[in-house]
Every structure is written in structure tokens, then in C-alpha cells.
Design an enzyme around this catalytic site. Sequence first.
Site, PDB file in Angstrom:
ATOM      1  N   GLU A   1       0.885  -1.675  -0.297  1.00  0.00           N
ATOM      2  CA  GLU A   1      -0.061  -0.092   0.198  1.00  0.00           C
ATOM      3  C   GLU A   1       0.544   0.946   0.199  1.00  0.00           C
ATOM      4  OE1 GLU A   1      -2.778  -0.425   2.907  1.00  0.00           O
ATOM      5  OE2 GLU A   1      -3.512  -2.284   3.041  1.00  0.00           O
TER       6      GLU A   1
ATOM      7  N   HIS B   1      -7.682   1.916   1.109  1.00  0.00           N
ATOM      8  CA  HIS B   1      -8.238   1.619   2.934  1.00  0.00           C
ATOM      9  C   HIS B   1      -8.423   2.400   3.523  1.00  0.00           C
ATOM     10  CE1 HIS B   1      -5.052  -1.136   5.801  1.00  0.00           C
ATOM     11  NE2 HIS B   1      -6.673  -0.726   6.121  1.00  0.00           N
TER      12      HIS B   1
HETATM   13  C1  MLT Z   1      -8.053  -1.337  10.595  1.00  0.00           C
HETATM   14  O1  MLT Z   1      -7.273  -2.872  11.349  1.00  0.00           O
HETATM   15  O2  MLT Z   1      -8.783  -1.066  12.212  1.00  0.00           O
HETATM   16  C2  MLT Z   1      -8.351  -0.696   9.191  1.00  0.00           C
HETATM   17  O3  MLT Z   1      -7.865  -1.839   8.469  1.00  0.00           O
HETATM   18  C3  MLT Z   1      -8.250   0.682   9.672  1.00  0.00           C
HETATM   19  C4  MLT Z   1      -6.810   0.991  10.001  1.00  0.00           C
HETATM   20  O4  MLT Z   1      -6.325   0.605   9.489  1.00  0.00           O
HETATM   21  O5  MLT Z   1      -6.791   2.072  11.057  1.00  0.00           O
END
Ligand code: MLT
Length: 294
Positions: free
Chosen positions: A242, A260
Site C-alpha cells: 500500500e 484502505h
Molecule cells: C484496521 O485495522 O482497523 C483497519 O484496517 C483500518 C486502519 O488500518 O486503520
Amino acid sequence: PHAELVERPPITQEELAATIADFDALLVRSRPKVTAEVLAAGGQGRLKVVGRAGVGVDNIDVNAATQAGVTVVNAPTGNTVAAAEHAVALLLALARRIPQAHASVQAGEWKRSQFMGTVMRSKRLGLVGLGRIASLVAERAQAFDMEVVAHDPYVSAEYAANQGVQLLSLDDLLATADFISIHVPGTDQTRGMFNAERLSRCKAGVRIVNCARGNVIDEGALVEALNSGHVAGAALDVYAQEPPVGSPLIGHPKVVLTPHIAGSTHEAQRQVAIDVAEQVAAVLAGHPARYAIN
Ligand code: MLT
């Protein structure tokens, strides 16, 4: 009131490792990698706690944190509704090709026959993982009259049945689901779970949503399955790397991509921030944390 907050969103890994020893606590989302090197440096200095403002702790080396005497806490509940709503939004986007249709009209076209959709009612939705987020997805999918099944070796058939969800083996889920939504954490066990072999065992024409972790899907194998038509569409919020720079997914006509953002609502970000801040304050005051990972 007794804390000094230093906010450095664009910090590099090198800067993080070089400065962490001066901090009592580190709060992160998913971008910074809290590596063994960072934790060793922090543990030799003032660092006592790392707070992850979200669910997944795959960007934190939890074993190294334990060795360094650093507590890791996360916020496993604050963004679950946001993530579930995003997964359902992606299911709908795939079923009706909304992003592609939107782009077409924006480009001045009017190609109604090209955007024939598929109905969700009576279709089988397979949830891979039946944790907090998946359970909320199940509830919402049932409102669309979908038949919801799940695979999760960590929950009982009774727990699933209470949610109106039938538990299946992974093979049976893959062979019969019209839509699949992935809800497993990013671990060594789940890496590459959706590889070429598993994708080939999916029902022909399956549509796949992934709001969990990118490396659960072998992206090269997914692109091949999309190109052959075996997988009809994929909607992804997460990627092996990413941002997914240079990925063949970018520009692919059968995919819907978001950056994301499943957990990114004002409400969720506020809640996960409060959840980690409270826990970090508790740990620094010598109290136990509500959601300690180690
Ligand atoms: C999480 O792990 O809570 C989600 O992927 C969102 C984020 O990474 O903040």
C-alpha cells in the site's frame, strides 16, 4: 492533561527508529511499521506502550514488543460498523458496477446495456472469518435477503446459527458462494489464503470483496482469474503493498478499488482515537489496558 502530544504523520521509518526512545507512548494507524528495530530502540529508552488506532496489528512486531517490555493495545470495536458498511458498499458496487457506470456517464457516455447488473437477493454470500465485522456484514446482507454462510475455525456452529449463518468448510464455501467477503486478520496463516488453487475452487462467476488485509489474496492469481472470467469481479480496499504502485489491478475493468478507507468515517476515527488514547493513558498510569495484545 499531563501529556505532551507530538504529531508527525509523515515520519519515515528511519526517523521513527531514531527518535522513539524519547517517547513514552507511540500511537499509530496502519502506515508506520513498528518493527523490531523501532521497538528495541524504544524499549531501551522511555517507550512503554504502542497504541494502534484500529483493529489489525500486522504493522506491529508484537513479539518484539513483548521482548522489549512494551505493551501493545488496539481498538478492536471502534471502526467495525464503518468497515462492515464499506464491505456492503463494495458488494453493491460489484453487483451493479456502480464505479464503472459512474465513470462512463462522467465521460459523456450513455451505455445502458453495458451495465447490466446482478441481483443480490437469494444469492449466497460466503464470509471468510466470522468476527465482529463479518457478523455486522451478515446482518446487513440478510436485509438484502442474501443467504449467508461462513467459514471460521474459531467459532462454533451455534454462535453462527444464532446469527442466521451456516458454518461451512472453506472448500464448500468456495464452491458454492456467489459473493465472498474476506474478514480474516493478516497473519502468517492467512497470507496467500486466496492463491491460484483456491481461486480455481471458487464457483465460476464469483465476486470477491476484501476489506481485511491485502496479502490474504495473491493479487497476480486474482488478476489471472479475472482475466479468464472465472472470477467476475473483485472489490478491494486493501493491498499486498500500500499504495499498490504498479499493480495490474489498477485500471482493470473488473475491479473496484478504494484506498484502505473501510474504517475511515468521522465517527469511527474519533472512536478508535478515544479507545487507544484511554488505554495508553491507563498503561502510563500503571493500570491494565482494556484491549492489550501482549
Ligand atoms: C484496521 O485495522 O482497523 C483497519 O484496517 C483500518 C486502519 O488500518 O486503520
